[in-house]
Design an enzyme around this catalytic site. Sequence first.
Site, PDB file in Angstrom:
ATOM      1  N   ARG A 183      -7.145  -4.796  -2.757  1.00 52.86           N
ATOM      2  CA  ARG A 183      -7.511  -5.483  -3.999  1.00 52.86           C
ATOM      3  C   ARG A 183      -6.288  -5.913  -4.788  1.00 52.86           C
ATOM      4  O   ARG A 183      -6.432  -6.500  -5.864  1.00 52.86           O
ATOM      5  CB  ARG A 183      -8.336  -4.537  -4.879  1.00 52.86           C
ATOM      6  CG  ARG A 183      -9.809  -4.531  -4.539  1.00 52.86           C
ATOM      7  CD  ARG A 183     -10.452  -3.433  -5.362  1.00 52.86           C
ATOM      8  NE  ARG A 183     -11.678  -3.872  -5.959  1.00 52.86           N
ATOM      9  CZ  ARG A 183     -12.875  -3.660  -5.409  1.00 52.86           C
ATOM     10  NH1 ARG A 183     -12.994  -3.035  -4.276  1.00 52.86           N
ATOM     11  NH2 ARG A 183     -13.953  -4.075  -6.036  1.00 52.86           N
ATOM     12  N   LYS A 213     -20.054  -8.478   0.263  1.00 56.36           N
ATOM     13  CA  LYS A 213     -19.193  -7.792   1.237  1.00 56.36           C
ATOM     14  C   LYS A 213     -19.972  -6.694   1.979  1.00 56.36           C
ATOM     15  O   LYS A 213     -19.899  -6.597   3.194  1.00 56.36           O
ATOM     16  CB  LYS A 213     -17.962  -7.176   0.530  1.00 56.36           C
ATOM     17  CG  LYS A 213     -17.116  -8.208  -0.229  1.00 56.36           C
ATOM     18  CD  LYS A 213     -15.860  -7.591  -0.818  1.00 56.36           C
ATOM     19  CE  LYS A 213     -16.102  -6.595  -1.939  1.00 56.36           C
ATOM     20  NZ  LYS A 213     -16.692  -7.184  -3.161  1.00 56.36           N
ATOM     21  N   ARG A 262     -15.160  -6.213 -14.507  1.00 63.87           N
ATOM     22  CA  ARG A 262     -14.860  -6.231 -13.060  1.00 63.87           C
ATOM     23  C   ARG A 262     -14.441  -7.638 -12.634  1.00 63.87           C
ATOM     24  O   ARG A 262     -13.529  -7.819 -11.827  1.00 63.87           O
ATOM     25  CB  ARG A 262     -16.084  -5.783 -12.253  1.00 63.87           C
ATOM     26  CG  ARG A 262     -16.297  -4.279 -12.307  1.00 63.87           C
ATOM     27  CD  ARG A 262     -17.734  -3.908 -11.973  1.00 63.87           C
ATOM     28  NE  ARG A 262     -18.102  -4.128 -10.586  1.00 63.87           N
ATOM     29  CZ  ARG A 262     -19.364  -4.153 -10.156  1.00 63.87           C
ATOM     30  NH1 ARG A 262     -20.370  -3.975 -11.002  1.00 63.87           N
ATOM     31  NH2 ARG A 262     -19.632  -4.348  -8.876  1.00 63.87           N
ATOM     32  N   ARG A 302     -29.248  -6.014  -9.120  1.00 67.72           N
ATOM     33  CA  ARG A 302     -29.049  -4.751  -8.401  1.00 67.72           C
ATOM     34  C   ARG A 302     -29.004  -3.576  -9.387  1.00 67.72           C
ATOM     35  O   ARG A 302     -29.520  -2.508  -9.096  1.00 67.72           O
ATOM     36  CB  ARG A 302     -27.772  -4.796  -7.561  1.00 67.72           C
ATOM     37  CG  ARG A 302     -27.599  -3.544  -6.719  1.00 67.72           C
ATOM     38  CD  ARG A 302     -26.352  -3.571  -5.861  1.00 67.72           C
ATOM     39  NE  ARG A 302     -25.184  -3.865  -6.682  1.00 67.72           N
ATOM     40  CZ  ARG A 302     -23.996  -4.148  -6.178  1.00 67.72           C
ATOM     41  NH1 ARG A 302     -23.830  -4.205  -4.881  1.00 67.72           N
ATOM     42  NH2 ARG A 302     -22.986  -4.395  -6.977  1.00 67.72           N
ATOM     43  N   ARG A 314     -27.096   1.307  -9.981  1.00 70.80           N
ATOM     44  CA  ARG A 314     -25.651   1.514  -9.791  1.00 70.80           C
ATOM     45  C   ARG A 314     -24.951   1.433 -11.148  1.00 70.80           C
ATOM     46  O   ARG A 314     -25.123   0.452 -11.882  1.00 70.80           O
ATOM     47  CB  ARG A 314     -25.094   0.477  -8.794  1.00 70.80           C
ATOM     48  CG  ARG A 314     -23.662   0.792  -8.412  1.00 70.80           C
ATOM     49  CD  ARG A 314     -23.197  -0.029  -7.262  1.00 70.80           C
ATOM     50  NE  ARG A 314     -21.876  -0.572  -7.541  1.00 70.80           N
ATOM     51  CZ  ARG A 314     -21.165  -1.276  -6.693  1.00 70.80           C
ATOM     52  NH1 ARG A 314     -21.644  -1.536  -5.492  1.00 70.80           N
ATOM     53  NH2 ARG A 314     -19.977  -1.736  -7.037  1.00 70.80           N
TER      54      ARG A 314
HETATM   55  P1  AP5 Z   1     -23.232  -6.713  -1.959  1.00 72.38           P
HETATM   56  O1  AP5 Z   1     -23.343  -6.940  -0.502  1.00 72.38           O
HETATM   57  O2  AP5 Z   1     -23.446  -5.341  -2.470  1.00 72.38           O
HETATM   58  O3  AP5 Z   1     -21.842  -7.282  -2.525  1.00 72.38           O
HETATM   59  P2  AP5 Z   1     -20.420  -6.617  -2.617  1.00 72.38           P
HETATM   60  O4  AP5 Z   1     -19.440  -7.711  -2.472  1.00 72.38           O
HETATM   61  O5  AP5 Z   1     -20.349  -5.452  -1.684  1.00 72.38           O
HETATM   62  O6  AP5 Z   1     -20.479  -6.153  -4.140  1.00 72.38           O
HETATM   63  P3  AP5 Z   1     -19.931  -4.855  -4.826  1.00 72.38           P
HETATM   64  O7  AP5 Z   1     -20.541  -4.837  -6.177  1.00 72.38           O
HETATM   65  O8  AP5 Z   1     -20.120  -3.650  -3.954  1.00 72.38           O
HETATM   66  O9  AP5 Z   1     -18.406  -5.207  -4.933  1.00 72.38           O
HETATM   67  P4  AP5 Z   1     -17.296  -4.548  -5.770  1.00 72.38           P
HETATM   68  O10 AP5 Z   1     -16.083  -5.101  -5.140  1.00 72.38           O
HETATM   69  O11 AP5 Z   1     -17.430  -4.736  -7.228  1.00 72.38           O
HETATM   70  O12 AP5 Z   1     -17.561  -2.990  -5.598  1.00 72.38           O
HETATM   71  P5  AP5 Z   1     -16.860  -1.836  -4.767  1.00 72.38           P
HETATM   72  O13 AP5 Z   1     -17.913  -0.872  -4.448  1.00 72.38           O
HETATM   73  O14 AP5 Z   1     -16.021  -2.387  -3.702  1.00 72.38           O
HETATM   74  O15 AP5 Z   1     -24.227  -7.734  -2.677  1.00 72.38           O
HETATM   75  C1  AP5 Z   1     -24.438  -7.694  -4.068  1.00 72.38           C
HETATM   76  C2  AP5 Z   1     -25.928  -7.905  -4.363  1.00 72.38           C
HETATM   77  O16 AP5 Z   1     -26.275  -9.234  -4.024  1.00 72.38           O
HETATM   78  C3  AP5 Z   1     -26.857  -6.991  -3.544  1.00 72.38           C
HETATM   79  O17 AP5 Z   1     -27.936  -6.626  -4.322  1.00 72.38           O
HETATM   80  C4  AP5 Z   1     -27.283  -7.896  -2.364  1.00 72.38           C
HETATM   81  O18 AP5 Z   1     -28.533  -7.551  -1.868  1.00 72.38           O
HETATM   82  C5  AP5 Z   1     -27.261  -9.278  -3.007  1.00 72.38           C
HETATM   83  N1  AP5 Z   1     -26.900 -10.350  -2.067  1.00 72.38           N
HETATM   84  C6  AP5 Z   1     -25.969 -10.313  -1.062  1.00 72.38           C
HETATM   85  N2  AP5 Z   1     -25.891 -11.503  -0.440  1.00 72.38           N
HETATM   86  C7  AP5 Z   1     -26.761 -12.330  -1.073  1.00 72.38           C
HETATM   87  C8  AP5 Z   1     -27.129 -13.704  -0.882  1.00 72.38           C
HETATM   88  N3  AP5 Z   1     -26.591 -14.449   0.077  1.00 72.38           N
HETATM   89  N4  AP5 Z   1     -28.055 -14.229  -1.720  1.00 72.38           N
HETATM   90  C9  AP5 Z   1     -28.624 -13.463  -2.700  1.00 72.38           C
HETATM   91  N5  AP5 Z   1     -28.322 -12.154  -2.923  1.00 72.38           N
HETATM   92  C10 AP5 Z   1     -27.406 -11.599  -2.113  1.00 72.38           C
HETATM   93  O19 AP5 Z   1     -15.882  -1.219  -5.877  1.00 72.38           O
HETATM   94  C11 AP5 Z   1     -16.402  -0.561  -7.019  1.00 72.38           C
HETATM   95  C12 AP5 Z   1     -15.254  -0.064  -7.891  1.00 72.38           C
HETATM   96  O20 AP5 Z   1     -14.480   0.916  -7.168  1.00 72.38           O
HETATM   97  C13 AP5 Z   1     -14.206  -1.107  -8.321  1.00 72.38           C
HETATM   98  O21 AP5 Z   1     -14.612  -1.795  -9.492  1.00 72.38           O
HETATM   99  C14 AP5 Z   1     -12.981  -0.221  -8.564  1.00 72.38           C
HETATM  100  O22 AP5 Z   1     -13.066   0.440  -9.792  1.00 72.38           O
HETATM  101  C15 AP5 Z   1     -13.094   0.813  -7.452  1.00 72.38           C
HETATM  102  N6  AP5 Z   1     -12.379   0.393  -6.229  1.00 72.38           N
HETATM  103  C16 AP5 Z   1     -12.949   0.118  -5.019  1.00 72.38           C
HETATM  104  N7  AP5 Z   1     -12.018  -0.253  -4.130  1.00 72.38           N
HETATM  105  C17 AP5 Z   1     -10.823  -0.210  -4.772  1.00 72.38           C
HETATM  106  C18 AP5 Z   1      -9.492  -0.519  -4.385  1.00 72.38           C
HETATM  107  N8  AP5 Z   1      -9.197  -0.949  -3.150  1.00 72.38           N
HETATM  108  N9  AP5 Z   1      -8.507  -0.381  -5.317  1.00 72.38           N
HETATM  109  C19 AP5 Z   1      -8.783   0.055  -6.579  1.00 72.38           C
HETATM  110  N10 AP5 Z   1     -10.030   0.336  -7.006  1.00 72.38           N
HETATM  111  C20 AP5 Z   1     -11.054   0.220  -6.110  1.00 72.38           C
HETATM  112 MG    MG Z   2     -19.984  -3.373  -1.934  1.00 70.10          MG
END
Ligand code: AP5
Ligand code: MG
Length: 193
Positions: A91, A14, A147, A130, A136
């Site tokens: 979410r 994302k 997660r 990562r 992280r």
């Molecule tokens: P990346 O682009 O970082 O993926 P992402 O989908 O952004 O992954 P996240 O880990 O950020 O998602 P998340 O939903 O768990 O975390 P968030 O911060 O939203 O890519 C991942 C890796 O893969 C990178 O190293 C990248 O380089 C690599 N990559 C990308 N594309 C690739 C490809 N095609 N091939 C190979 N490698 C690739 O949320 C974190 C926490 O915050 C949640 O767990 C929750 O506790 C809280 N939170 C956030 N939002 C909410 C909400 N709306 N409600 C309640 N709690 C929330």
């Molecule tokens: Mg992200």
Amino acid sequence: MLNIVIFGAPGSGKGTQSERLIKEYGLHHISTGEVLRDHIARGTELGQIADGYISKGQLIPDELMIRVLASVLDENPEKTAAGVIFDGFPRTIPQAEALSKMLEERGTELHAVVGLEVPEEELVKRMLKRGQESGRADDNLDTIVRRLKVYHEQTSPLRDFYKKEGSYHPVDGTGDMDRIFADIKTHLDNRKD
Ligand code: AP5
Ligand code: MG
């Protein structure tokens, strides 16, 4: 004006694809995960609350998260004028309903939901990598497993929710990042709304 949700499991890409979308369409990016991590880094009250949930791989409660999103959305009206990429929000179904209402109250709407579809094995591999490279805090195996469980139980039902609305655009999120972006662009440029 183009408001998009970039949807997908943890590690689905994302954030990576949002960077490309910002450049292509001039949109404002709101990643709720980044907003929360910033609060944690600054040691705010919200950060302290969020840290307790994030470190366990759990979701921040809807009511709090919806309030946080509304305030971020209103922080920079000039930046959101061309539209917003919502990354990591909604979410849950209540968050999705709140988002529609928030956009409607601001005289706009959600135009598309792009779903990055990636098999679980690959998600785990990406997040472990990562975790090693960036440190992280929630990218450790124990929290990754939680997660993903939370994603399946609470977040993945949103796919059907948006499919029923006709706004869900599935994209194969594996392989070359530029190809993935080209697929997203095809969906967005050919959408009917
Ligand atoms: P990346 O682009 O970082 O993926 P992402 O989908 O952004 O992954 P996240 O880990 O950020 O998602 P998340 O939903 O768990 O975390 P968030 O911060 O939203 O890519 C991942 C890796 O893969 C990178 O190293 C990248 O380089 C690599 N990559 C990308 N594309 C690739 C490809 N095609 N091939 C190979 N490698 C690739 O949320 C974190 C926490 O915050 C949640 O767990 C929750 O506790 C809280 N939170 C956030 N939002 C909410 C909400 N709306 N409600 C309640 N709690 C929330
Ligand atoms: Mg992200």
